[in-house]
Motif scaffolding. Structure first.
Motif: not given
Length: 286
Positions: A150-154, A197-207
């Motif tokens: 849950l934390a990793e995916t905000d 959105d932009l931030r979460h798009t980058e977060d997903v690919l970083r994960l």
């Protein structure tokens, strides 16, 4: 110690809750399509003779225009569809040899959308990722795993919300948390950034890239060429059900190849300061 040997040792050392169903020997692909074909409607081939491998420790992005066969190929690789020709191997074994629970312990799948008929909370949805391991001891408790995902995916702040009440982007992030909680060594992500959105798009690919760097095998279906070029170790390009190119981003993402594939002229330029590839469609001045 090589990455692949380290991955094998990690798998061998794991017990109980997170033990995968298939041990992947060094040099063996986590998932492999061998001349796979999928035909419907009297012989129409949605996937036509594709061979593709994903190894532990790498992130492979699959791209192509609409109707190229990306989602059909994903269904074949996950075992949701059965090929009409060729075979799919999981750690060197035919995928048909694995039962449903063993398959769930080896691979986790994030679909394009998730529809739930009952008002499960976000916490309950993420805990569904632990279903393949009932009552088995592990190095972390379910509570610890769920909290971390849950934390990793905000999405920790959404834990008590009812899943159907979430926005499309929030649902996508919760679904990713469920997939991560499954802790399978092979991840399939089908257009995971479509609603983000932009931030979460980058977060997903970083994960996704971080999971690959820790030794998992990750295959992601994308439409965004720039995301693929930035995060993928290899890119597979599909057109009309066939694999037309597969290789490192700098090998595959060339202006002639992409312009022909998408039927629209593009430029491929290095990003100032980093050299990262940027794919830009050409637009008429008028």
């Amino acid at each position: 110690m090589s990455l692949l040997v380290g991955v094998r040792n990690r798998f061998t050392a794991m017990t109980g809750r997170d033990c995968p169903a298939v041990e992947i020997a060094p040099g063996t692909a986590a998932i492999a399509a061998r001349d796979v074909t999928y035909a419907v409607d009297g012989g129409t081939k949605l996937v036509d003779g594709i061979s593709l491998e994903v190894h532990p420790g790498e992130l492979v992005a699959v791209l192509g225009p609409n109707g190229a066969g990306k989602s059909t190929l994903l269904g074949l690789l996950t075992g949701d569809l059965h090929p009409t020709g060729g075979e799919v191997l999981v750690g060197g074994r035919p995928i048909g040899e694995l039962g449903a629970r063993d398959l769930a312990r080896h691979r986790a799948v994030m679909p394009q959308s998730t529809a739930l008929a009952f008002p499960f909370t976000v916490d309950e949805v993420v805990r569904m990722g632990r279903a393949p391991y009932p009552g088995m001891p592990g190095d972390e408790s379910d509570d610890e795993i769920v909290a971390r995902c849950l934390a990793e995916t905000d999405t920790a702040h959404l834990a008590e919300r009812v899943f159907p009440s979430l926005s499309g982007g929030e649902q996508a992030r919760v679904t990713l948390a469920r997939v991560l909680a499954q802790r399978a060594p092979l991840l399939f992500l089908d257009e995971p950034t479509a609603a983000l959105d932009l931030r979460h798009t980058e977060d997903v690919l970083r994960l996704a890239r971080a999971r690959a760097r820790r030794g998992d095998a990750v295959l992601v279906v994308l439409h965004d060429l720039n995301l693929a070029a930035a995060y993928a170790d290899r890119i597979a390009l599909l057109a009309r059900g066939r694999l037309v190119a597969c290789g490192a981003p700098e090998q595959v993402c060339t202006a002639p190849t992409l312009s022909e594939l998408y039927g629209h002229p593009v430029d491929v330029l290095p990003r100032p300061g980093t050299g990262e590839l940027l794919v830009l469609p050409r637009r008429d001045a008028g």
